[in-house]
Design a protein around this motif. Structure first.
Motif, PDB file in Angstrom:
ATOM      1  N   LEU A   4       1.893   9.877  -4.695  1.00  0.00           N
ATOM      2  CA  LEU A   4       1.763  10.769  -4.272  1.00  0.00           C
ATOM      3  C   LEU A   4       2.702  12.188  -5.426  1.00  0.00           C
ATOM      4  O   LEU A   4       2.282  13.770  -4.532  1.00  0.00           O
ATOM      5  N   LEU A   8      -5.195  10.734  -1.014  1.00  0.00           N
ATOM      6  CA  LEU A   8      -4.387   9.474  -1.191  1.00  0.00           C
ATOM      7  C   LEU A   8      -3.522   8.685  -0.227  1.00  0.00           C
ATOM      8  O   LEU A   8      -2.828   7.527  -0.584  1.00  0.00           O
ATOM      9  N   GLN A  21       1.190   4.272  -3.105  1.00  0.00           N
ATOM     10  CA  GLN A  21       0.946   5.497  -2.170  1.00  0.00           C
ATOM     11  C   GLN A  21       1.493   6.566  -3.265  1.00  0.00           C
ATOM     12  O   GLN A  21       1.573   7.305  -3.268  1.00  0.00           O
ATOM     13  N   THR A  69       1.162  -1.558   0.283  1.00  0.00           N
ATOM     14  CA  THR A  69      -0.051  -0.013   0.142  1.00  0.00           C
ATOM     15  C   THR A  69       0.787   0.916  -0.095  1.00  0.00           C
ATOM     16  O   THR A  69       0.182   1.937  -0.489  1.00  0.00           O
TER      17      THR A  69
END
Lengths: 430, 255
Positions: A401, A420, A397, A393
């Motif tokens: 980002l 996010l 991200q 995860t």
């Protein structure tokens, strides 16, 4: 005629009958254009990978009231969205939910439903390039019930972002709205567009946005799609930039059954700059499609475009990035990239950079990648005790980002970063 | 603490480790030296659980547990730490976030309460002083844009924050200038204690001037060819690895 079109036709006829001749004829013209363009199918190059068979089958109601107060207003969804804000629910403006008292003098809001005939004509003219982008734009012109016209006076810099909130609340509904944004010379505005849904039923949102920036005007548009799993989202955005203006568009497609964004930015005078950054995230059976065009019509302009995609399950995405540099657009600087993270064997991305360069003294680059998570990064995080799932995860991200980090407005950037799930903090908080 | 018995491992279909035996007790520092391609890094990778390395035989027991049966992150939470030869850059993941998540994952595993932001920052800032690191590095992405020396300091920072029971340092001295090597060694030495064991994997003797090992092992062709005390490293420095049958990697002294 498919069920979706049958409902569109019914709405068009009901409105055309109700209205006077001017708008009636405008609607008629747009409807005729829509019919001439035909329903988009995968036989058309622009819709090759984006099948609308799910939408065709839906029989969606269209409310033709511009500002009927919707019962059970989505207070929970609106919580945390600060003033000034404009709230539309199922395509209808909600004065009670909106908060526009704090707007500075230099920012003017007008609504289609309140415009006189001459103003309406002008509004319609200015919306035309955006509506010309797709068949859904024409449909918008034929069916829209409310429009909003924002003008920022010369020299007026609005530090607080203006929030435009569009909620699909009721389900089994379609909404067609129009936004015209004119920024006068040397003005500054950040517009944060929220596309929300609180229904688990199908819905369709079809908005059209036209932006015109006068010389040296600065505008940032940050749009986030967070609609329900069964919702359809079609949107067209057209930006027209004059000398030295700066337009930054950030588009995040985070949920929904199908999303299609057509974005065209035109740099028509020297030294205009545009930034177009986006991110799409698709899970099982979902599709997001970005068709973008940047037109360098004038010399000494720059464009910086980057889209990133995360695809899981049987999710699909389409990125079509066209950049056209006209013959006399010398000293153009243009960058484009599209990076995709494919997290499953069933996921699919169709990405196509399309550079059409007619000038000879330009700097243009483009790059596309499709790849998986970096095993070495994943392993590194796990050797520090981070669980395998969390590590995954975090890396997803981190990949996305970068897009949020480029948002200039600090509060909006922080908010999108939170959406996010970002972990890089700027201010020392852990 | 760690008992490696007849460990065999391959990368792809190539056998790299051909029967390693090693006993490491709490409080001991072992140096594993050897020429390039001898299997040093493969040994660190097997201990940390890297997936491209396949164990084909033998066993590794760590604090009474079958280490090889544990997932990578479980090994970390049980107190095994690998300092990477090439620390990985992870843009978008904050250094401070990783440190806090790593420390709290370990604390949770041990039934300890998670540290709050204040206590955590106080701890980390203290350790950063030890590593002579600028606090601003906390708020950058993990290793992103760090120089070679900064990356190695960051590895040891993570180590001194996590206080592992077994630290494996893979070529930690490579790419360090003498000042950075002193700082890194100081960080490592600060962790030496009777409860803790360390394995230093290194090509060169240089690191061992700063971190004194209790035992030195020479690895070649996937086996430990010789074991001894610190004097063995000096012997290698004088005579090179030629005697273990690898003429092309005969140099031991740092270039």
């Amino acid at each position: 005629m498919n069920p979706f079109l049958a409902q569109c036709r019914a709405s068009f006829e009901a409105q055309a009958t109700q209205e006077g001749t001017v708008e009636g004829s405008q609607r008629q013209a747009e409807w005729t254009r829509f019919e001439a363009l035909g329903w988009p199918t995968t036989r058309l190059e622009d819709w090759k990978y984006t099948a609308l068979s799910g939408l065709e089958k839906l029989s969606l109601h269209h409310s033709i009231e511009p500002r009927e107060a919707v019962k059970g207003a989505p207070r929970a969804l609106l919580e945390g969205i600060p003033a000034p804000r404009l709230v539309f629910v199922d395509g209808m403006f909600q004065p009670d939910q909106s908060m526009i008292e704090g707007l500075p003098k230099g920012v003017h809001l007008r609504f289609w439903s309140e415009l006189d005939a001459r103003e309406r004509e002008r509004f319609t003219q200015k919306m035309a390039p955006a509506r010309a982008l797709t068949a859904f734009g024409a449909l918008n012109g034929a069916l829209f019930t409310e429009g909003i016209w924002i003008t920022v006076d010369a020299g007026c810099a609005l530090e607080t972002p203006l929030h435009l909130v569009k909620v699909s609340l009721t389900g089994q509904r379609m909404s067609h709205g129009a936004l015209l944004l004119e920024s006068e010379e040397n003005s500054e505005l950040t517009l944060r567009e929220h596309c929300l849904g609180s229904t688990d039923q199908p819905a369709h949102s079809n908005w059209v946005t036209a932006i015109e920036l006068a010389p040296q005007a600065r505008l940032t548009l940050v749009k986030v799609q967070q609609e329900g799993l069964l919702s359809y989202h079609t949107a067209a955005l057209h930006g027209l930039q004059r000398a030295g203006s700066q337009l930054q568009v950030f588009a995040f497609a985070l949920s929904g059954a199908l999303g299609r964004n057509d974005i065209t930015l035109r740099l028509i005078e020297p030294h205009a700059e545009c930034v177009l950054k986006g991110m799409y995230r698709v899970a099982d059976r979902a599709l997001q499609d970005f068709h973008t065009t940047i037109e360098h019509d004038s010399p000494h302009c720059t464009s910086d475009e980057c889209f990133k995609g995360v695809l899981e399950g049987s999710g699909k995405a389409v990125f079509n990035g066209r950049v056209r540099v006209a013959l006399d657009a010398q000293k153009t600087s243009s960058r484009q990239s599209n990076h995709n993270l494919l997290l499953s064997d069933k996921a699919e991305v169709n990405t196509k950079p399309q550079l059409e360069i007619f000038a000879d003294d330009v700097k243009c680059s483009h790059g596309t990648t499709v790849g998986q998570l970096d095993e070495e990064q994943w392993f590194y995080l796990r050797t520090r005790g981070i669980a395998a799932d969390l590590a995954r995860t975090l890396l997803i991200q981190a990949f996305t980002l970068e897009i949020a980090e480029a948002i200039p407005h600090v509060d909006v950037r922080a908010e999108v970063r939170r959406l996010l799930g970002g972990t890089v903090e700027e201010n020392g908080h852990v | 603490m760690l008992s490696i018995k007849n460990l065999q491992a391959s990368v792809g279909d190539k056998a790299i480790l051909k029967g390693i035996n090693l006993e490491v007790k709490a409080g001991e520092v072992h140096a594993i030296m050897g020429p390039n391609g001898s299997g040093k890094s493969t040994l660190s990778n097997v201990l940390a659980g890297r997936e491209n390395t396949t164990v084909t035989g033998g066993s590794v027991t760590y604090q009474g547990k079958d280490l090889l049966a544990l997932a990578v992150e479980e090994r970390a939470r049980e107190g095994v730490f690998l300092a990477f030869q090439y620390p990985v850059e992870i843009p978008g993941v904050g250094n401070v976030y990783l440190l806090k998540a790593a420390l709290n994952a370990q604390r949770k595993h041990r039934g300890l309460p998670e540290l709050d932001a204040m206590d955590f920052l106080a701890l980390v800032k203290d350790k950063m002083k030890l590593m002579e690191m600028n606090e601003s590095m906390l708020y950058r992405a993990v290793n992103e844009g760090f120089s070679g020396g900064e990356k190695k300091r960051n590895e040891i920072l993570q180590m001194v924050v996590l206080e592992p029971s077994l630290a494996i340092l893979d070529e930690t001295d490579s790419g360090l200038d003498i000042d950075a090597l002193k700082v890194v060694s100081h960080g490592v030495n600060s962790l030496r204690s009777p409860e803790r064991a360390m394995i230093l994997v290194t090509h060169y003797q240089r690191l061992l001037d700063y971190i004194k090992p209790d035992f030195v092992h020479v690895l070649s062709d996937g086996r430990i060819q010789r074991s001894g005390g610190p004097e063995l490293a000096l012997e290698l420095e004088r005579e090179g690895y030629a005697w273990v049958g690898d003429a092309k990697n005969a140099g031991v002294v740092a270039p």
